[in-house]
Motif scaffolding. Structure first.
Motif, short mmCIF file in Angstrom:
data_model
loop_
_atom_site.label_atom_id
_atom_site.label_comp_id
_atom_site.label_asym_id
_atom_site.label_seq_id
_atom_site.Cartn_x
_atom_site.Cartn_y
_atom_site.Cartn_z
N SER A 129 20.96 4.73 12.99
CA SER A 129 20.80 5.95 12.20
C SER A 129 22.11 6.73 12.25
O SER A 129 22.64 6.99 13.33
N GLN A 572 16.21 -5.68 10.14
CA GLN A 572 16.16 -4.85 8.93
C GLN A 572 15.59 -5.67 7.79
O GLN A 572 16.00 -6.82 7.58
N ASP A 625 13.96 2.09 18.55
CA ASP A 625 14.20 2.95 17.40
C ASP A 625 13.56 2.31 16.17
O ASP A 625 13.81 1.13 15.89
N SER A 627 12.88 2.96 11.94
CA SER A 627 13.37 3.77 10.82
C SER A 627 12.79 3.26 9.52
O SER A 627 12.74 2.04 9.28
N ARG A 629 13.42 3.94 5.40
CA ARG A 629 14.42 4.56 4.53
C ARG A 629 14.08 4.35 3.07
O ARG A 629 13.52 3.32 2.68
N GLU A 638 14.87 9.53 5.00
CA GLU A 638 14.82 8.66 6.17
C GLU A 638 13.91 9.30 7.21
O GLU A 638 13.94 10.51 7.42
N ASN A 640 12.88 8.63 11.28
CA ASN A 640 13.23 7.88 12.48
C ASN A 640 12.30 8.26 13.63
O ASN A 640 12.03 9.45 13.84
N ASP A 696 13.17 17.75 13.07
CA ASP A 696 13.42 16.91 14.23
C ASP A 696 12.75 17.51 15.46
O ASP A 696 12.57 18.72 15.57
#
Length: 812
Positions: A129, A572, A625, A627, A629, A638, A640, A696
């Protein structure tokens, strides 16, 4: 070690033959402005699959040679002021594909990063990220600030907050990680400052002297350092790698002014190329006064900084070499630190006089002297911090090395850094503490040629550091630190699915100059004066009726050596057109920082009495992690999620005791975990209007006791509207933070707040230049609020209402 390593690398490169093999293809084209159809000079054009980049010349034309047949995507932009991307281009063997890129004012920012993997790629395609700011964005009024933390930490949704001991020392906090766990770099190398050591130490460079600031979040341990668990902040210039530049002059001029803290600043720089030769230089300065809050002015919060840079280089088709130098000078006030110093000095005088009263013939005289000095200490005491840094960097590289290796780049930097804490009392001026930090750091990276789906890079890194401090806050003996690492990062690209694997092996050694740890005394006078002081201390202890708990034996500052490995794996997958899912697992290893091992004594920068532990074990962590997107014209964003679990996590533990009027804090180790999320979403409400949302949150606790860890940012959010019409951008925004009551022992809760900002800019692109006018009206409602991560939040709220202006022109 450095000489042997350089000799080995040079020998290896001389043994590699020039590239042979299959015929290559090429892409050529032109960059045009949509509104007028005119060529756009100075646009950066990037081949996203290979990371190769070039600059459009005066006629807007560009060319890429040496490409293998296949499908490629091009991206063109000018500092995010103008941008656009072509359709996919098919390149045939031994042919030249034609492309036409049309630039326009962006409805969304497509961020580019080189820090995530070491090659140019879009943030959407990166496994990590990332968040980046271009030079155009850094020149806007809302980003003109006295320190790096204030530049980066004002946008909820990025996971980046700011900590400091006043505006001059603000530093980024990433996902709740601070200090040694956030690595600050310039062109991929550590800056050589000591901003990670303490809350009152600042980073020295000015962001305007770089092309871009990039933040890579998560355990970025593979390419840059095992201590970068929170992430890395990398300031990127265009002089440390393979770059293209049209003949002629490029540059910028910027000026800014503002209220609320009497801000005034300016910057200018140039870059001139003729053939393969380039020369560049520039400088900037920024001053602010004491800042105003709804409750009044915060005394001694003013700042001043001057920065200069320059260099030259040769950039050819097959290689490059560049030499640069940066000089940074800064001075800023340390609010409220003088109050502790006055109290501390007074207590030292009292202890000194109590020892002397045993001599009857001088008792009366000493008593009068004590009263006189008490009156002197009632005068105002001000603490300023002054920093000077000089950094030399040499970069060189070769490409086309053979069938297996595409290129090799070597970077070497030598930095001298000096930091003084200056005490002003009446007409008296004295240096209370002086820090010196000299550093040599080098990094070599081999880039592999793509073989089918496989590409990657591997290399080595090393650092030698000489750290020393003298004076009242010389909390550690002089330390010699040496580090060396080997790393590799490999990727498999199967079009819709990508895999990434990497590892890093790093060793770090600390060698203290001597074993004895003194409590805040001048380590430079450890010889005879140190022995004399020790004898006086024994006499005083013998005559004392009460024994202080800190007079017990203190563990020696023993040499330590740490060696460990970090590793990561990433996945990914493309879910739909413009949508992707990314998952990363990482295992991290961190050696304790110098201050965590060896500090001992009163520390004004953190308002605590620090007690380091030379016996600390290395930290080991496992992290996940995730994510999701989306990149499209109408909706982009995005989300996360992260979870990190640490063994032997080092943090400052408040014991509940006091020493020298300060709470005693020991650096201890506990198993801990960090859990959090970040979300950014942009929604196109209209062709000219977008809704921007951000959020966040992070929760960090000791695993066994579930006790919250200290200075963790609260839940934050923002809601903004952006209206764009050609070059005009108007961006009102509401920034919010929840009450933070998940606090560590002796840490006070912080109330929530909501602050309204109004930002606007007007950009005028011409054939050879971009003009940008910007204004920022901050804290429109003059809201009283406090930053939970600030060391002085209980004493000083954040800045009140004000307005800031900025103008910048970049010419190509």
């Amino acid at each position: 070690m450095i000489r042997r390593m350089l000799c080995a690398v040079v020998s290896a490169l001389l043994a590699v033959s020039a590239i042979h093999g299959e015929e290559m293809a090429a892409i050529e084209g032109q960059v045009l402005l949509v509104q007028t159809g005119e060529p756009v000079a100075g646009a950066t054009v990037i081949v996203l699959e290979t990371g190769a980049s070039t600059i459009a010349d005066r006629q807007g034309t560009f060319e890429f040679k040496g490409l293998r047949p296949g499908r490629y995507h091009l991206h063109a932009h000018i500092e995010n002021a103008l941008q656009g991307a072509s359709e996919a281009i098919e390149v045939d063997s031994e042919g030249t594909a034609q492309a036409q890129l049309l630039l326009a004012f962006p409805t969304q920012n497509t961020q580019i990063t080189v820090s995530a993997t070491g090659r140019t790629e879009s943030a959407f395609e990166a496994f990590q990220s990332t968040h980046s700011l271009t030079s155009i964005e850094l020149a806007r009024a809302e980003k003109i600030a006295a320190s790096l933390g204030e530049v980066l930490g004002t946008e909820p949704g990025t996971g980046i907050a700011q900590r400091g001991f006043g505006p001059g020392s603000s530093r980024p906090v990433i996902r709740g990680f601070d200090g040694d766990r956030v690595l600050i770099m310039a062109d991929g190398l550590r800056t050589g400052s000591i901003s990670s050591n303490s809350g009152d130490h600042a980073e020295t460079f000015n962001p305007l002297s770089f092309d871009r600031i990039e933040v890579v979040k998560g355990p970025a341990t593979l390419l840059y350092g095992s201590n970068a668990m929170g992430g890395v902040v990398n300031a990127v210039s265009g002089h440390a790698g393979f770059v293209s530049h049209p003949d002629g002059l490029q540059g910028y001029i910027q000026g800014s002014a503002g209220t609320g803290n009497a801000l005034a600043g300016g910057a200018a720089g140039f870059d001139y190329a003729r053939g393969p030769w380039r020369v560049w230089g520039g400088g900037n300065g920024l001053r602010t006064g004491d800042y105003s809050t709804p409750t009044g002015v915060i005394e001694n919060s003013r700042t001043r900084s001057e920065n200069g840079y320059g260099g030259f280089g040769w950039f050819g088709e097959r290689g490059f070499v560049s030499v640069g130098v940066r000089a940074n000078d800064a001075k800023y006030g340390n609010p409220f630190a003088g109050e502790f110093h006055s109290h501390d000095h007074h207590e030292e005088d009292e202890h000194h006089h109590e020892g002397e009263e045993a001599e009857d013939e001088h008792a009366e005289h000493e008593h009068e002297e004590e009263e006189h000095e008490e009156e002197e200490h009632e005068e105002e005491l001000r603490i300023d911090l002054a920093m000077r840094q000089l950094a030399y960097q040499v970069n060189w590289g070769l490409r086309g090395l053979g069938p297996a290796l595409e290129s090799f780049v070597m970077k070497l930097a030598y930095t001298t850094y000096q930091h003084e804490e200056i005490e002003f009392e009446g007409d008296q001026r004295r240096i209370g503490t002086r820090f010196d930090n000299d550093q040599v750091v080098y990094r070599g990276v081999f880039e592999q040629n793509q073989r089918g789906p496989l590409t990657g890079r591997f290399g080595f890194w090393g650092m030698e550091r000489d750290y020393s401090a003298a004076g009242e806050e010389a909390l550690a003996p002089p330390i010699d630190q040496q580090s060396f690492a080997l790393f590799a990062l490999e990727e498999f690209d199967f079009e819709r699915v990508k895999l990434q694997f990497g590892g890093r092996l790093e060793t770090t050694r600390y060698d203290p100059a001597f074993a004895e740890r003194a409590r805040g005394h001048d380590h430079d006078h450890h010889g005879e004066e140190g022995e004399e002081h020790h004898e006086e201390g024994e006499e005083h202890h013998a005559g004392a009726e009460e024994e202080d708990h800190h007079e017990e034996a203190v563990p020696d500052a023993i040499p330590r050596r740490f060696t460990g490995a970090s590793a990561a794996a990433g996945f990914q997958a493309d879910l739909w057109s413009g949508g992707a899912f990314v998952a990363n697992y990482s295992h991290s290893y961190r050696a304790p920082a110098l201050e965590e091992l060896y500090n001992l004594g009163p520390h004004v920068g953190t308002l605590i009495y620090e007690v380091g532990d030379p016996g600390l074990r290395p930290e080991r962590g496992n992290g996940i992690d995730l994510s999701l997107r989306q990149q499209a014209v109408r909706v982009n964003g995005e989300v996360n999620f992260f979870y990190y679990d640490f063994r032997n996590f080092v943090f400052p533990f408040a014991t509940g005791e006091e020493e020298d009027g300060l709470p005693v804090v020991n650096f201890v180790q506990r198993d801990s975990r960090f859990t959090g999320a970040e979300a950014r979403l942009g929604i196109g409400l209209h062709q000219a209007m977008r809704l921007n949302l951000g959020m966040d949150v992070v929760d960090a606790r000791a695993t066994l006791t579930r006790t919250p860890l200290p200075r963790i940012p609260p839940l934050r959010g923002r809601v903004g509207i952006e209206y764009r019409r050609r070059g005009l951008s108007i961006r009102p925004e509401l920034v919010m933070a929840a009450r933070q009551d998940r606090t560590f022992d002796l840490e006070t809760p912080t109330e929530g707040y909501a602050v309204v900002d109004l930002r606007a800019s007007y950009t005028i692109p011409t054939r050879g230049a971009i003009h940008q006018f910007s204004v920022n009206v901050f804290n429109v409602g003059d809201q009283l609020y406090r930053n939970h991560v600030s060391f002085i939040k209980d004493l000083a709220p954040e800045i009140g209402r004000g307005v800031r202006f900025s103008y910048m022109v970049r010419f190509f």
